[in-house]
Design a protein around this motif. Structure first.
Motif, PDB file in Angstrom:
ATOM      1  N   GLN A 199     -15.675   0.272  -0.945  1.00 48.79           N
ATOM      2  CA  GLN A 199     -15.309   0.996  -2.162  1.00 48.79           C
ATOM      3  C   GLN A 199     -15.241   2.503  -1.958  1.00 48.79           C
ATOM      4  O   GLN A 199     -14.444   3.189  -2.614  1.00 48.79           O
ATOM      5  N   LEU A 245     -11.758   3.413   0.129  1.00 50.34           N
ATOM      6  CA  LEU A 245     -10.429   3.220  -0.443  1.00 50.34           C
ATOM      7  C   LEU A 245      -9.929   4.540  -1.021  1.00 50.34           C
ATOM      8  O   LEU A 245     -10.529   5.097  -1.940  1.00 50.34           O
ATOM      9  N   ASP A 300      -4.563   3.835  -1.936  1.00 51.93           N
ATOM     10  CA  ASP A 300      -4.944   2.430  -1.769  1.00 51.93           C
ATOM     11  C   ASP A 300      -5.197   1.787  -3.131  1.00 51.93           C
ATOM     12  O   ASP A 300      -4.708   0.684  -3.414  1.00 51.93           O
ATOM     13  N   SER A 301      -5.958   2.468  -3.962  1.00 46.01           N
ATOM     14  CA  SER A 301      -6.271   1.942  -5.292  1.00 46.01           C
ATOM     15  C   SER A 301      -5.005   1.803  -6.129  1.00 46.01           C
ATOM     16  O   SER A 301      -4.848   0.842  -6.894  1.00 46.01           O
ATOM     17  N   HIS A 302      -4.078   2.763  -5.975  1.00 48.31           N
ATOM     18  CA  HIS A 302      -2.834   2.699  -6.742  1.00 48.31           C
ATOM     19  C   HIS A 302      -1.990   1.505  -6.304  1.00 48.31           C
ATOM     20  O   HIS A 302      -1.390   0.825  -7.149  1.00 48.31           O
TER      21      HIS A 302
END
Length: 358
Positions: free
Chosen positions: A273, A276, A280-282
């Motif tokens: 977590q 990222l 990456d999260s998008h």
């Protein structure tokens, strides 16, 4: 009576393993079951987790997955009686070492073992079965037609995960870390009925020349994989990590790329977590994909899920008994070799599950 313990004198120091003489068991309580251990599977001692939940101590019991015969039961034990054959995983806060001839276990951590199963198989399948169920039944339920990528499928955990996913009707893709692993995965077949391979496609990553994401997209017609179950992941660029790790583990970007719409990534990487990046999260957001963290110890950290936990253990034994589960076990190890075997396990150098047999 000897028992095996782990010892770490200071943080960062290599862990050592020692036998301690035990003259007497602690006084048994009303719900305790005294078990004569016949086999104990070895797994790594997670010192970081023990420290985080305030359970770290000078001597840490080693060997938690056991199979054996009930010798005595406490006054309030209702599920077991003497001479029953049982299996179980000792809880994290247990003072008992499974690498010992006799242990005391609360009845709520035990399940019945089918009589036809051998002791080593029963003990050696428990943890990997529990991890596979946690991942593919609770975190990302598998259904017929689901595509599942199991990374490092020839590992003990990967093997059971493949067998569970295929039994549930999934199309399984897997990576292999060596030619031997590739041949093993290609030989895997169901216990009965159709003799098609368990793994639809084996991706050999041992030479570092094959693009895992490209192979998975090709296998799924460009749609991507529904579920990814990793066994470690590369978080940085190649120059920032050891060559051997870079060669075998996929990069986080590869996993995000090969995930399908609504895909689920189940990771064993506890620090993912914080690694990222916003892009990456998008990317995960655009796909409606999710990331779940696989920590099978949650079942023993809370009594709320005790019924589900025991049902999992019973089902693991049923599937092992019927041949659906066929674990990756090394030859049974005698007690006097337990220290050496545990050192190998602690360094993650064992490719098959190590089991001590009494």
């Amino acid at each position: 009576m000897k028992a095996l313990y782990a010892q770490q004198n200071s943080p960062g120091e290599e862990m050592t393993f020692v036998f301690q003489e035990r003259e007497n068991l602690p006084p048994s309580r009303a719900h305790d079951v005294k078990v004569q251990v016949r086999a104990c599977a070895l797994s790594r001692v997670d010192t970081q987790l023990l420290a985080e939940i305030k359970l770290k101590k000078e001597l840490v019991p080693v060997g938690r997955e056991v199979s054996g015969v009930v010798l005595e039961v406490g006054s309030k034990v209702t599920f077991f009686q003497p001479d029953d054959e049982v299996v179980g995983i000792l809880p994290l806060d247990s003072e008992e070492s499974g690498v010992c001839e006799v242990v005391l276990v609360h009845e709520h951590y035990l399940a019945h073992k089918p009589q036809k199963l051998c002791w080593a198989e029963a003990a050696g399948t428990l943890r990997d079965g529990l991890r596979a169920y946690t991942a593919l039944h609770y975190l990302a339920p598998v259904s017929p037609g689901t595509s599942v990528l199991v990374l490092d499928g020839a590992s003990p955990f990967g093997t059971i995960a493949i067998q569970l996913a295929q039994h549930r009707g999934a199309k399984v893709i897997s990576t292999a870390h060596s030619l031997e692993d590739k041949q093993y995965l290609e030989r895997l077949r169901p216990a009965g009925g159709v003799r098609q391979p368990l793994v639809a496609r084996v991706i050999d990553v041992s030479h570092g020349k094959i693009d895992v994401a490209e192979s998975c997209l090709e296998e799924t017609g460009g749609l991507g994989v529904d579920i990814v179950l990793d066994n470690g992941v590369r978080l940085y660029s190649a120059e920032d990590e050891p060559a051997s790790r870079c060669q075998l583990l996929p990069h986080k970007h590869d996993i995000i790329t090969l995930l399908g719409v609504g895909g689920r990534w189940i990771t064993t990487e506890r620090n993912l977590q914080v690694k990222l990046d916003p892009p990456d999260s998008h990317s995960l957001f655009l796909k409606g994909a999710t990331v779940s963290f696989l920590n099978e110890e949650v079942w023993n950290l809370s009594n709320v899920q005790q019924g589900k936990y025991l049902a999992i253990l019973e089902d693991i034994m049923d599937k092992l008994s019927s041949g659906i589960f066929r674990p990756q076990l090394d030859e049974p190890i005698p007690l006097y070799e337990a220290k050496v075997s545990m050192e190998i396990v602690q360094k993650n150098q064992a490719r098959k599950r190590q089991v001590i047999q009494f």
